[in-house]
Design a protein around this motif. Structure first.
Motif, PDB file in Angstrom:
ATOM      1  N   SER A  86      70.372  68.997 -73.555  1.00 23.68           N
ATOM      2  CA  SER A  86      70.304  67.789 -72.721  1.00 23.68           C
ATOM      3  C   SER A  86      70.687  68.114 -71.285  1.00 23.68           C
ATOM      4  CB  SER A  86      71.252  66.712 -73.267  1.00 23.68           C
ATOM      5  OG  SER A  86      70.841  66.294 -74.545  1.00 23.68           O
ATOM      6  N   GLN A  89      68.105  69.936 -68.975  1.00 22.63           N
ATOM      7  CA  GLN A  89      66.767  69.372 -68.780  1.00 22.63           C
ATOM      8  C   GLN A  89      66.328  69.312 -67.317  1.00 22.63           C
ATOM      9  OE1 GLN A  89      64.510  68.931 -71.036  1.00 22.63           O
ATOM     10  NE2 GLN A  89      65.848  69.301 -72.790  1.00 22.63           N
ATOM     11  N   ASP A 124      65.421  67.670 -81.917  1.00 23.96           N
ATOM     12  CA  ASP A 124      65.143  67.901 -80.499  1.00 23.96           C
ATOM     13  C   ASP A 124      63.658  68.115 -80.215  1.00 23.96           C
ATOM     14  OD1 ASP A 124      67.873  67.934 -80.599  1.00 23.96           O
ATOM     15  OD2 ASP A 124      68.122  70.015 -79.941  1.00 23.96           O
ATOM     16  N   GLN A 127      62.665  65.854 -77.537  1.00 26.82           N
ATOM     17  CA  GLN A 127      63.368  66.205 -76.305  1.00 26.82           C
ATOM     18  C   GLN A 127      62.751  67.451 -75.667  1.00 26.82           C
ATOM     19  OE1 GLN A 127      67.484  67.412 -76.384  1.00 26.82           O
ATOM     20  NE2 GLN A 127      67.809  66.714 -74.313  1.00 26.82           N
ATOM     21  N   GLY A 131      61.996  65.956 -72.545  1.00 19.77           N
ATOM     22  CA  GLY A 131      63.387  65.890 -72.109  1.00 19.77           C
ATOM     23  C   GLY A 131      63.569  65.841 -70.609  1.00 19.77           C
TER      24      GLY A 131
END
Lengths: 387, 274, 179
Positions: A86, A89, A124, A127, A131
């Motif tokens: 995260s 990103q 994920d 993501q 993301g």
């Protein structure tokens, strides 16, 4: 490293050996379970091959540092898991926009947030795709064995260097922490690609040249090579300088998307097992594909016509094998995932109304067992026959 | 006829985006003059920046230049320096970029003593986004997000970097142009992490709100409040009130990180513990 | 052929290492396929610990074991937790230094004072290698020489002699138990 001999290797360890075989020279990372072994082994191995390891102050800095090192001409990688993924990103987006080759390993664990740090998940997937902000394409590869943790890391570097883009190695805890017998390919069997260098003199070199053919990517000069060029995360023209011209801007954004979609055929393709005469297809990736393979084999042993499609390249989504399956008018496509249903969305889009697309989903860090997939196969065949 | 420093500029990219009266052009000029006078190889010099008004400077500078994400110029630069220690890596950053979103990177680069020269264009305000307060906005000053006056305390960036282990720390201002050029030159020559707090004026978003109506008022303020380091040390706390020291404030030898790493590489190549 | 092993006890008893050595012996010195996995995380710093090994002539798709054929338990807690899951007709190897009660089970139960033996040899820390010797001796899953090579390749430098002694003590114990 012993070539050609069978070894028992950890998934994360195979990833590091693959990276070094591919020419990794700079790793920056931050400790996070379950990817930490990758950083630890890079710290140990890289100096022995003239490479460098840095433990940065945070995940963001790690992603920034590998972009910097890549621009200075070194093959670069970082590794992380959910929370760190995260944090990375924004700079992954920078690498996409500024077209900086690099490899980002995400050993997926249970989320959201801190979740279950030592337990496997495949949460994920989306993501990895979306993301970072803005319209972009991304390349993500999902290994399902220790051998693939090696070979796909090599492939990830090759794609990154060739397409000038970050490539995500979307591992999961199941593969990252599995020890398995492998025979690694020898150096002569290994294809290693290096980035193209400009052959034009400084002044004529366009670091973001648009050749009109999206599959053709501009070569990348290293900082210090004398080109004195500019790199920015702002939307830019072919010379790399920012532009507010809507047409130029749109063209640049479109180009970095098209360069990836236009090369789908060159990316690692799906593994298929028993798909020729299959009535039910299991579409499964990463660690879960091991369960799926067992389930499909068990189904065949019982006379049930199940087939496996195991995508290796997760993003961009490669539709071909599913379109082939669709043409066979299957009874169902089963999509097992250690999440609440992520890759199933594009599968549903491709299959449309052709057949039911059924998720087998599991949370909480436990693997999906082969029998759970086998049950779904049986049910699909029964209900498919009844209708 | 080309001006002597023109070769360091991307003339085609001018005019710059900065407001009339902004101090950033003065600081940029000091940097290229310092590069010129220090004799470092322009072909082997990389200029890296983050986000903000100051971070647009590299776009006008004729080197390998990298305009990164907000606050992250230092870790990008760290990767460049580690990958190729032969390069001279200069980081241009602002007070919001370096001290707020990028504060962690600043202190860790100082701690590591990696060979970067970081020049903070410190105008006490977020200019690019129209005048919000930064960690350098003095208490009581006004900003668009401090309409009743800044209630927080500001950083002293030089003290921060010094506290983080920075072994070359200097400060100057857009008023003291020759002095600024000289401290940047010293910073460029320093083998290790060097930091220059370069005070710059933002008449548009700081001055107008804080009774410094013209750029000249702001430059005069710098002139009146800056104290040479040598004099500063002799002043009483009362005399120091409201003033700040300029000059090279810390300069002590310390082994640069990539050189330490080279020693590690030599050791591991010899089959040492790796 | 497919054999599934579970090694369970407390963190710090070295059971993950023993499992890695067993899998490595099979992977690196025989034609078999092998995978090894473990419960990972805070448990490796104390508390319970569990490591699984599958050795097979076929490809090993799914790496998790549901009911092991061969179970080694080195704490009472591990014994209580994992013995009921053993495959009927399987084998349970018990370190009776620490395990006092074994629940009734349809499996061959072999008791040996593994940790006590290790202590007697010099250091209790090599109990995992005594256990490995015992396991190899009892199952014959990998040649003794292959297992010993794997032991020597994966134990800390300077401890090879002690670990070799420990391994051979385990092999010897297997002979005693079988006779």
């Amino acid at each position: 490293m012993k070539e050609g001999k069978p070894r028992l290797l950890l998934g994360n360890e195979a990833c590091v050996e693959g990276a070094i075989a591919a020419g990794l020279k700079f790793f920056a990372g931050y400790p996070i379970t379950p990817s930490t072994e990758i950083a630890e082994l890079c710290a140990s191995y890289l100096p022995r091959v003239g490479g460098k390891f840095m433990q940065m102050e945070d995940e963001i800095a790690s992603m920034a540092a590998i972009c910097g090192a890549s621009l200075a001409g070194r093959k670069s990688m970082t590794a992380t898991s959910g929370p760190g993924f995260s944090l990375k990103q924004e700079n992954i987006g920078f690498a996409v926009e500024a077209e900086i080759p690099c490899v980002v390993v995400d050993v997926q664990r249970v989320g959201p947030s801190t979740g279950m740090p030592t337990s496997a998940a495949q949460g994920d997937v989306m993501q990895a795709r979306w993301g970072t902000h803005g319209d972009h394409e991304i390349v993500a590869l999902a290994p399902s064995s220790v051998l693939e943790a090696y070979t796909l890391t090599v492939a990830a570097f090759n794609i990154a260097e060739e397409l000038r883009t970050p490539v995500i190695l979307l591992m999961d805890e199941m593969v990252g922490h599995l020890r398995e017998k492998v025979v690694l390919p020898s150096k002569s069997e290994l294809l290693v690609k290096d980035r193209a260098k400009p052959d034009l003199p400084p002044g004529q070199y366009k670091p973001y040249a648009d050749y009109g053919d999206p599959a053709k990517v501009a070569p990348l000069a290293a900082f210090g090579d004398g080109y004195k060029y500019h790199v920015t995360g702002l939307t830019h023209g072919e010379d790399g300088f920012p532009t507010n011209n809507p047409e130029l801007g749109a063209r640049q954004i479109k180009r970095i998307n098209d360069k990836i979609t236009s090369r789908k055929k060159d990316l690692p393709q799906a593994e298929e097992l028993f798909t020729d005469d299959a009535e039910v297809f299991v579409f499964s990736y990463g660690g879960t594909a091991r369960s799926a393979k067992k389930a499909v084999r068990d189904a065949r042993a019982k006379g049930l016509k199940a087939g496996l499609i195991r995508p290796v390249t997760i993003w961009p989504f490669i539709e071909e094998p599913l379109l082939k399956a669709k043409a066979k008018k299957p009874k169902a496509v089963i999509v097992p995932e250690m999440n609440l249903g992520q890759i199933i969305l594009p599968v549903k889009r491709v299959m449309g109304d052709a057949c039911p697309v059924v998720g087998v989903n599991k949370l909480g860090g436990r693997y999906i067992e082969p029998d759970e997939i086998l049950d779904a196969i049986k049910e699909a065949i029964q209900s498919g026959s009844a209708s | 006829m080309a001006l002597p420093l023109e070769k360091y500029l991307r003339v085609g990219k001018l005019p710059h985006i900065w407001c009339p009266g902004c101090g950033h052009g003065i600081v940029t000029q000091a940097i290229i003059r310092a590069i010129d006078e220090s004799g470092i190889d322009a072909e082997k010099t990389v200029v890296v920046s983050g986000i903000g008004c100051s971070s647009r400077a590299p776009g006008y500078m004729n080197f390998d230049t990298l305009h990164t994400t907000h606050g992250r110029a230092i870790p990008f630069a760290t990767g460049i320096k580690m990958a190729n220690p032969e390069l001279d890596v200069v980081v241009i950053t602002g007070d919001g970029d370096a001290a707020a979103i990028g504060g962690n990177h600043l202190i860790h680069a100082a701690r590591r003593n990696i060979g970067l020269t970081v020049i903070c264009f410190n105008n006490n305000i977020y200019g690019m986004t129209s005048g919000q307060y930064s960690p350098l906005t003095p208490t009581g000053s006004y900003a668009s997000t401090a309409p009743y006056g800044m209630i927080e305390r500001p950083f002293d960036l030089c003290e921060l970097v010094k506290g983080a282990g920075g072994s070359f720390v200097a400060r100057s201002t857009a008023y003291h142009t020759r002095h600024l050029t000289n401290v940047i030159k010293d910073a460029l020559k320093y083998d290790g992490f060097s930091f220059v707090d370069a005070l710059s004026q933002c008449p548009t978003y700081f001055g107008r709100r804080n009774k410094l109506r013209t750029p000249l008022d702001m430059l005069n303020w710098m002139k009146d409040h800056a104290v040479p380091g040598a004099s500063w040390d002799k002043m009483t706390p009362e005399e120091k009130e409201g003033k700040f020291p300029i000059g090279v404030l810390v300069n002590k030898p310390s082994k640069e990180l990539t050189k330490v790493y080279d020693e590690l590489l030599a050791k591991t190549a010899e089959g040492g513990r790796g | 052929m497919r054999k599934e092993f579970r090694l369970a006890g407390a963190g710090g008893q070295g059971l993950i290492t023993a499992a890695i050595i067993l899998a490595a012996a099979a992977a690196e010195h025989t034609e078999y396929n092998a995978v090894q996995s473990q419960s990972y995380g805070p448990e490796s710093r104390g508390g319970s610990s569990k490591a699984d090994v599958i050795i097979s002539t076929d490809e090993i798709d799914y790496p998790e074991i549901k009911s092991p054929e061969i179970l080694l338990v080195m704490t009472q807690e591990a014994c209580d937790k994992f013995v009921p899951g053993v495959r009927p007709g399987g084998m349970v190897i018990v370190d009776d230094t620490y395990v006092k009660d074994v629940p009734p089970i349809d499996a061959k139960v072999i008791k040996y004072s593994i940790s006590a033996k290790a202590k007697e040899l010099g250091r209790e820390i090599v109990a995992n290698i005594v256990a490995l010797g015992l396991l190899v001796g009892l199952t014959g899953i990998v040649p003794e020489e292959a297992a010993l090579q794997s032991v020597l390749a994966r134990v800390p430098k300077g401890t090879e002699e002690l670990n070799k002694t420990a391994f051979l003590a385990g092999i010897q114990a297997a002979k005693e138990v079988n006779s």
